[in-house]
Design an enzyme around this catalytic site. Structure first.
Site, PDB file in Angstrom:
ATOM      1  N   ASN A  19      45.486  37.381  35.547  1.00  0.00           N
ATOM      2  CA  ASN A  19      45.797  38.630  36.229  1.00  0.00           C
ATOM      3  C   ASN A  19      47.206  38.518  36.831  1.00  0.00           C
ATOM      4  O   ASN A  19      47.440  37.669  37.699  1.00  0.00           O
ATOM      5  CB  ASN A  19      44.741  38.868  37.321  1.00  0.00           C
ATOM      6  CG  ASN A  19      44.959  40.158  38.052  1.00  0.00           C
ATOM      7  OD1 ASN A  19      46.099  40.487  38.375  1.00  0.00           O
ATOM      8  ND2 ASN A  19      43.906  40.886  38.325  1.00  0.00           N
ATOM      9  N   ASP A  21      48.916  40.862  38.503  1.00  0.00           N
ATOM     10  CA  ASP A  21      49.197  41.875  39.542  1.00  0.00           C
ATOM     11  C   ASP A  21      50.162  41.387  40.613  1.00  0.00           C
ATOM     12  O   ASP A  21      51.015  42.130  41.094  1.00  0.00           O
ATOM     13  CB  ASP A  21      47.909  42.277  40.274  1.00  0.00           C
ATOM     14  CG  ASP A  21      46.926  43.000  39.400  1.00  0.00           C
ATOM     15  OD1 ASP A  21      47.308  43.411  38.285  1.00  0.00           O
ATOM     16  OD2 ASP A  21      45.769  43.154  39.833  1.00  0.00           O
ATOM     17  N   HIS A  22      49.965  40.105  41.013  1.00  0.00           N
ATOM     18  CA  HIS A  22      50.725  39.668  42.183  1.00  0.00           C
ATOM     19  C   HIS A  22      52.177  39.322  41.872  1.00  0.00           C
ATOM     20  O   HIS A  22      52.972  39.133  42.790  1.00  0.00           O
ATOM     21  CB  HIS A  22      49.980  38.566  42.926  1.00  0.00           C
ATOM     22  CG  HIS A  22      48.710  39.102  43.518  1.00  0.00           C
ATOM     23  ND1 HIS A  22      48.704  40.226  44.314  1.00  0.00           N
ATOM     24  CD2 HIS A  22      47.413  38.743  43.362  1.00  0.00           C
ATOM     25  CE1 HIS A  22      47.458  40.506  44.655  1.00  0.00           C
ATOM     26  NE2 HIS A  22      46.652  39.635  44.090  1.00  0.00           N
ATOM     27  N   ARG A  30      60.127  44.478  47.656  1.00  0.00           N
ATOM     28  CA  ARG A  30      61.518  44.894  47.786  1.00  0.00           C
ATOM     29  C   ARG A  30      61.831  46.154  46.979  1.00  0.00           C
ATOM     30  O   ARG A  30      62.985  46.588  46.955  1.00  0.00           O
ATOM     31  CB  ARG A  30      62.443  43.754  47.320  1.00  0.00           C
ATOM     32  CG  ARG A  30      62.575  42.638  48.324  1.00  0.00           C
ATOM     33  CD  ARG A  30      63.300  43.119  49.567  1.00  0.00           C
ATOM     34  NE  ARG A  30      63.347  42.100  50.586  1.00  0.00           N
ATOM     35  CZ  ARG A  30      64.352  41.244  50.726  1.00  0.00           C
ATOM     36  NH1 ARG A  30      65.363  41.254  49.889  1.00  0.00           N
ATOM     37  NH2 ARG A  30      64.326  40.369  51.685  1.00  0.00           N
ATOM     38  N   HIS A  55      45.656  45.342  36.939  1.00  0.00           N
ATOM     39  CA  HIS A  55      44.857  46.331  37.663  1.00  0.00           C
ATOM     40  C   HIS A  55      45.787  47.457  38.116  1.00  0.00           C
ATOM     41  O   HIS A  55      46.630  47.259  38.997  1.00  0.00           O
ATOM     42  CB  HIS A  55      44.198  45.647  38.865  1.00  0.00           C
ATOM     43  CG  HIS A  55      43.273  46.533  39.645  1.00  0.00           C
ATOM     44  ND1 HIS A  55      42.531  46.052  40.694  1.00  0.00           N
ATOM     45  CD2 HIS A  55      42.951  47.842  39.539  1.00  0.00           C
ATOM     46  CE1 HIS A  55      41.802  47.031  41.204  1.00  0.00           C
ATOM     47  NE2 HIS A  55      42.048  48.132  40.533  1.00  0.00           N
ATOM     48  N   ARG A  57      46.012  50.182  40.241  1.00  0.00           N
ATOM     49  CA  ARG A  57      45.262  50.756  41.365  1.00  0.00           C
ATOM     50  C   ARG A  57      45.703  52.179  41.614  1.00  0.00           C
ATOM     51  O   ARG A  57      46.846  52.561  41.356  1.00  0.00           O
ATOM     52  CB  ARG A  57      45.508  49.924  42.642  1.00  0.00           C
ATOM     53  CG  ARG A  57      44.904  48.541  42.627  1.00  0.00           C
ATOM     54  CD  ARG A  57      45.070  47.905  43.994  1.00  0.00           C
ATOM     55  NE  ARG A  57      44.252  48.582  44.969  1.00  0.00           N
ATOM     56  CZ  ARG A  57      43.086  48.117  45.424  1.00  0.00           C
ATOM     57  NH1 ARG A  57      42.622  46.951  45.022  1.00  0.00           N
ATOM     58  NH2 ARG A  57      42.398  48.804  46.305  1.00  0.00           N
ATOM     59  N   ARG A  61      49.809  49.918  44.496  1.00  0.00           N
ATOM     60  CA  ARG A  61      50.430  48.969  45.445  1.00  0.00           C
ATOM     61  C   ARG A  61      51.149  47.826  44.726  1.00  0.00           C
ATOM     62  O   ARG A  61      52.020  47.203  45.296  1.00  0.00           O
ATOM     63  CB  ARG A  61      49.404  48.428  46.431  1.00  0.00           C
ATOM     64  CG  ARG A  61      48.393  47.514  45.807  1.00  0.00           C
ATOM     65  CD  ARG A  61      47.513  46.876  46.861  1.00  0.00           C
ATOM     66  NE  ARG A  61      46.645  47.851  47.488  1.00  0.00           N
ATOM     67  CZ  ARG A  61      45.523  47.513  48.125  1.00  0.00           C
ATOM     68  NH1 ARG A  61      45.191  46.246  48.231  1.00  0.00           N
ATOM     69  NH2 ARG A  61      44.752  48.423  48.665  1.00  0.00           N
ATOM     70  N   GLU A  82      42.127  46.637  34.257  1.00  0.00           N
ATOM     71  CA  GLU A  82      41.172  46.823  35.364  1.00  0.00           C
ATOM     72  C   GLU A  82      41.486  48.142  36.013  1.00  0.00           C
ATOM     73  O   GLU A  82      42.660  48.446  36.286  1.00  0.00           O
ATOM     74  CB  GLU A  82      41.412  45.750  36.423  1.00  0.00           C
ATOM     75  CG  GLU A  82      40.505  44.596  36.370  1.00  0.00           C
ATOM     76  CD  GLU A  82      40.817  43.667  37.541  1.00  0.00           C
ATOM     77  OE1 GLU A  82      41.075  44.151  38.657  1.00  0.00           O
ATOM     78  OE2 GLU A  82      40.820  42.474  37.301  1.00  0.00           O
ATOM     79  N   THR A 113      39.859  43.591  45.589  1.00  0.00           N
ATOM     80  CA  THR A 113      38.562  44.170  45.187  1.00  0.00           C
ATOM     81  C   THR A 113      37.454  43.390  45.880  1.00  0.00           C
ATOM     82  O   THR A 113      37.172  42.247  45.524  1.00  0.00           O
ATOM     83  CB  THR A 113      38.401  44.076  43.651  1.00  0.00           C
ATOM     84  OG1 THR A 113      39.644  44.420  43.052  1.00  0.00           O
ATOM     85  CG2 THR A 113      37.314  44.994  43.169  1.00  0.00           C
ATOM     86  N   GLU A 163      31.466  41.401  34.317  1.00  0.00           N
ATOM     87  CA  GLU A 163      32.268  40.368  34.983  1.00  0.00           C
ATOM     88  C   GLU A 163      31.620  40.104  36.326  1.00  0.00           C
ATOM     89  O   GLU A 163      31.543  40.996  37.187  1.00  0.00           O
ATOM     90  CB  GLU A 163      33.729  40.808  35.172  1.00  0.00           C
ATOM     91  CG  GLU A 163      34.531  39.690  35.850  1.00  0.00           C
ATOM     92  CD  GLU A 163      36.007  40.011  36.043  1.00  0.00           C
ATOM     93  OE1 GLU A 163      36.534  40.900  35.344  1.00  0.00           O
ATOM     94  OE2 GLU A 163      36.621  39.358  36.911  1.00  0.00           O
ATOM     95  N   HIS A 200      37.412  36.159  40.542  1.00  0.00           N
ATOM     96  CA  HIS A 200      37.763  36.504  41.919  1.00  0.00           C
ATOM     97  C   HIS A 200      37.738  35.279  42.815  1.00  0.00           C
ATOM     98  O   HIS A 200      36.698  34.654  42.984  1.00  0.00           O
ATOM     99  CB  HIS A 200      36.886  37.597  42.536  1.00  0.00           C
ATOM    100  CG  HIS A 200      37.631  38.346  43.607  1.00  0.00           C
ATOM    101  ND1 HIS A 200      37.797  37.865  44.867  1.00  0.00           N
ATOM    102  CD2 HIS A 200      38.307  39.512  43.548  1.00  0.00           C
ATOM    103  CE1 HIS A 200      38.538  38.717  45.553  1.00  0.00           C
ATOM    104  NE2 HIS A 200      38.863  39.727  44.770  1.00  0.00           N
ATOM    105  N   GLY A 201      38.917  34.945  43.314  1.00  0.00           N
ATOM    106  CA  GLY A 201      39.024  33.836  44.264  1.00  0.00           C
ATOM    107  C   GLY A 201      38.923  32.462  43.629  1.00  0.00           C
ATOM    108  O   GLY A 201      38.790  31.466  44.341  1.00  0.00           O
ATOM    109  N   GLY A 222      43.855  35.310  39.005  1.00  0.00           N
ATOM    110  CA  GLY A 222      45.180  35.829  39.314  1.00  0.00           C
ATOM    111  C   GLY A 222      45.851  35.123  40.461  1.00  0.00           C
ATOM    112  O   GLY A 222      46.759  34.313  40.285  1.00  0.00           O
ATOM    113  N   HIS A 223      45.403  35.417  41.667  1.00  0.00           N
ATOM    114  CA  HIS A 223      46.124  35.043  42.869  1.00  0.00           C
ATOM    115  C   HIS A 223      46.479  33.561  42.937  1.00  0.00           C
ATOM    116  O   HIS A 223      47.615  33.194  43.246  1.00  0.00           O
ATOM    117  CB  HIS A 223      45.312  35.461  44.105  1.00  0.00           C
ATOM    118  CG  HIS A 223      46.039  35.224  45.381  1.00  0.00           C
ATOM    119  ND1 HIS A 223      45.879  34.077  46.128  1.00  0.00           N
ATOM    120  CD2 HIS A 223      46.962  35.965  46.027  1.00  0.00           C
ATOM    121  CE1 HIS A 223      46.664  34.134  47.183  1.00  0.00           C
ATOM    122  NE2 HIS A 223      47.335  35.262  47.150  1.00  0.00           N
TER     123      HIS A 223
END
Ligand code: PXP
Length: 252
Positions: A19, A21-22, A30, A55, A57, A61, A82, A113, A163, A200-201, A222-223
């Site tokens: 993922n 996204d980040h 910025r 994702h 959203r 964001r 997503e 999420t 999932e 997730h996580g 992802g993160h």
């Protein structure tokens, strides 16, 4: 017609979808043009990712419309889009035709999420959206809690995959109950003919017990990979996660 599965055998190599996204989160801090999530997706693919997850959203964001357009047109693996189950997002999916759509719950005020979809209560709202995507040949997946009723309702809704939300496990990886819930839901899902994904996580430190669950075909992470990339680079961060998953599978 539902899209064919990349691998339906539990013995097959577990897929890693990254993922990105980040990467967009950093750019949006910025409102500039770097770092580019598409460039990140291509690095992830070269490092061995089996697919890319983004994702889009409702509040935009991190990932923007233009990002998913460009990513959908450039990935050489598979795109997992997503999204929340809204008319706007369904229209986007039908236009971009990603390989897979994973429907997730979305609340504007959440940091990420936070829970799975309430598929039992929302079945009537989800069914027509899923039918449209199925008719367009898009593989469908639902992000759900590892919960018996949610797995069974997902089967009723005719999706290709579930999932399983690993958030409870990630917050308490030492709690036998959280891992047991993932194992039980995975076994049930596979016995009902569903492809089982999870995410997730998950981090390099907690991924092994989840990666070792035989029915789980795919992890979405992802993160922690993007965070680790700050220190070792994205290519190395992807390879580290891949190695941790492979080691867990090998030592089952
Ligand atoms: N799967 C789903 C459905 C998600 O919403 C997320 C978070 O965007 C992830 C996986 C990845 O979670 P994390 O970023 O914590 O690895």
């Amino acid at each position: 017609m539902a899209a064919t599965r990349p691998n339906s055998s539990a013995a097959a190599r577990q897929r890693l979808y990254i993922n990105i996204d980040h990467v967009a989160t950093i750019r949006q801090a910025r409102r500039t043009d770097e770092p580019d999530p598409l460039e990140a997706a291509l690095v992830c693919e070269r490092a061995g990712a089996d697919g890319i997850t983004a994702h889009l959203r409702e509040d935009r964001r991190h990932i923007q419309d233009d990002d998913v357009e460009r990513i959908a047109g450039a990935v050489t693996t598979l795109l997992n889009l997503e999204m929340g189950c809204t008319d706007e997002m369904v229209a986007t999916a039908l236009r971009l035709k990603p390989y897979q759509v994973t429907l997730v719950p979305e609340r504007r005020e959440e940091v990420t999420t936070e829970g799975g979809l309430d598929v039992v209560r929302e079945a009537k709202r989800l069914a027509p959206a899923l039918a449209k995507m199925r008719d367009a040949g898009i593989r469908t997946s639902l992000f759900i809690a590892p919960d018996d009723a949610a797995v069974r309702q997902s089967r009723e809704l005719g999706v290709d995959a579930i999932e399983l939300h690993t958030g409870a496990y990630s917050h308490a990886p030492k709690s036998p109950a959280t891992l047991a819930a993932l194992r039980t839901a995975s076994t049930l899902g596979a016995s009902l003919g569903l492809a089982v994904h999870a995410g997730h996580g998950l981090t390099i430190r907690n991924v092994a017990p989840v990666a070792a669950i035989p029915e789980i075909e795919e992890l979405n992470i992802g993160h922690s990979i993007i965070s680790r990339a700050v220190f070792v680079g994205l290519d190395a961060a992807v390879r580290e996660m891949r190695a941790a998953m492979d080691a867990a599978r090998a030592s089952r």
